[in-house]
Design a protein around this motif. Structure first.
Motif, short mmCIF file in Angstrom:
data_model
loop_
_atom_site.label_atom_id
_atom_site.label_comp_id
_atom_site.label_asym_id
_atom_site.label_seq_id
_atom_site.Cartn_x
_atom_site.Cartn_y
_atom_site.Cartn_z
N ALA A 99 0.84 -1.20 0.00
CA ALA A 99 0.00 0.00 0.00
C ALA A 99 0.87 1.25 0.00
O ALA A 99 0.56 2.23 -0.69
CB ALA A 99 -0.93 -0.01 1.20
N LYS A 100 1.97 1.21 0.75
CA LYS A 100 2.88 2.37 0.78
C LYS A 100 3.47 2.61 -0.61
O LYS A 100 3.58 3.75 -1.05
CB LYS A 100 3.99 2.12 1.81
CG LYS A 100 4.81 3.33 2.12
CD LYS A 100 5.75 3.06 3.29
CE LYS A 100 6.46 4.34 3.68
NZ LYS A 100 7.35 4.15 4.81
N ALA A 101 3.80 1.53 -1.30
CA ALA A 101 4.35 1.66 -2.66
C ALA A 101 3.32 2.20 -3.64
O ALA A 101 3.67 2.80 -4.65
CB ALA A 101 4.88 0.31 -3.14
N GLU A 102 2.04 2.00 -3.34
CA GLU A 102 0.95 2.43 -4.22
C GLU A 102 0.23 3.68 -3.71
O GLU A 102 -0.85 4.01 -4.19
CB GLU A 102 -0.08 1.30 -4.36
CG GLU A 102 0.42 0.06 -5.04
CD GLU A 102 0.25 0.11 -6.55
OE1 GLU A 102 0.00 1.21 -7.10
OE2 GLU A 102 0.39 -0.95 -7.18
N ILE A 103 0.82 4.39 -2.75
CA ILE A 103 0.10 5.47 -2.10
C ILE A 103 -0.33 6.57 -3.07
O ILE A 103 -1.43 7.13 -2.93
CB ILE A 103 0.88 6.06 -0.89
CG1 ILE A 103 -0.09 6.85 0.01
CG2 ILE A 103 2.07 6.86 -1.34
CD1 ILE A 103 0.42 7.09 1.41
#
Length: 177
Positions: free
Chosen positions: A17-21
């Motif tokens: 999720a952090k990579a896709e924020i």
């Protein structure tokens, strides 16, 4: 996506999720800008959208929530969360949250696929009762009703509306097999 294709659904952990924020923030901002009643008011900034997802990522990392996303044309285009942080006397229940589909990907089955996938995740976690709320009269209500969610009731004046005034909220539940 061609008619009849099942959208690609992915489960994101906190790192994913952090990579896709940026993409998550784009979907949330697009939905809020389009009038979705998902706890935010317009004007709504990218910074606000990113701040929401940063809080959600902390919940995911703490195993208090689960996040599924749907892709369309190679880009993240939809989200749904399962809230798992329930009281000790409700370990069988979970909340469906942040059911979002970007305008560029609507009417392609993403919302339905996301709901089916989150229900499967809930079953796998031993959750047998799902609850959700939405703005009364919202475009999502027919989807929820068509997928077996039962209207409990409507609370008038539940939340502020971006256009001014107050919106009513509709509360739903679904018993899983």
């Amino acid at each position: 996506m061609t008619p009849g294709m099942i959208p690609a659904i992915r489960k994101l952990d906190a790192a994913g999720a952090k990579a896709e924020i940026a993409a998550l923030a784009e979907v949330l901002k697009d939905c809020v800008d389009d009038g979705a009643a998902v706890n935010f008011l317009t004007p709504f900034s990218d910074t606000q959208a990113r701040a929401f997802w940063q809080r959600a990522i902390a919940e995911i990392d703490a195993c208090k929530a689960l996040l599924l996303v749907a892709d369309h044309d190679g880009r993240l285009a939809g989200t749904v969360m399962l809230g798992l942080d329930t009281p000790p006397n409700q370990p069988h229940r979970a909340d469906v949250k942040k059911m979002l589909v970007h305008r560029r990907a609507r009417r392609r089955g993403l919302a339905r696929a996301l709901l089916l996938a989150i229900e499967a995740e809930a079953r796998g976690l031993g959750r047998t009762l799902l609850t959700l709320d939405t703005r009364h009269g919202d475009n999502a209500e027919p989807l929820y009703q068509g997928m077996g969610y039962v209207l409990v009731g409507v609370v008038p004046g539940y939340s502020l509306a971006s256009a001014g005034g107050l919106d009513a909220a509709a509360f739903y539940y679904k018993q899983l097999d």
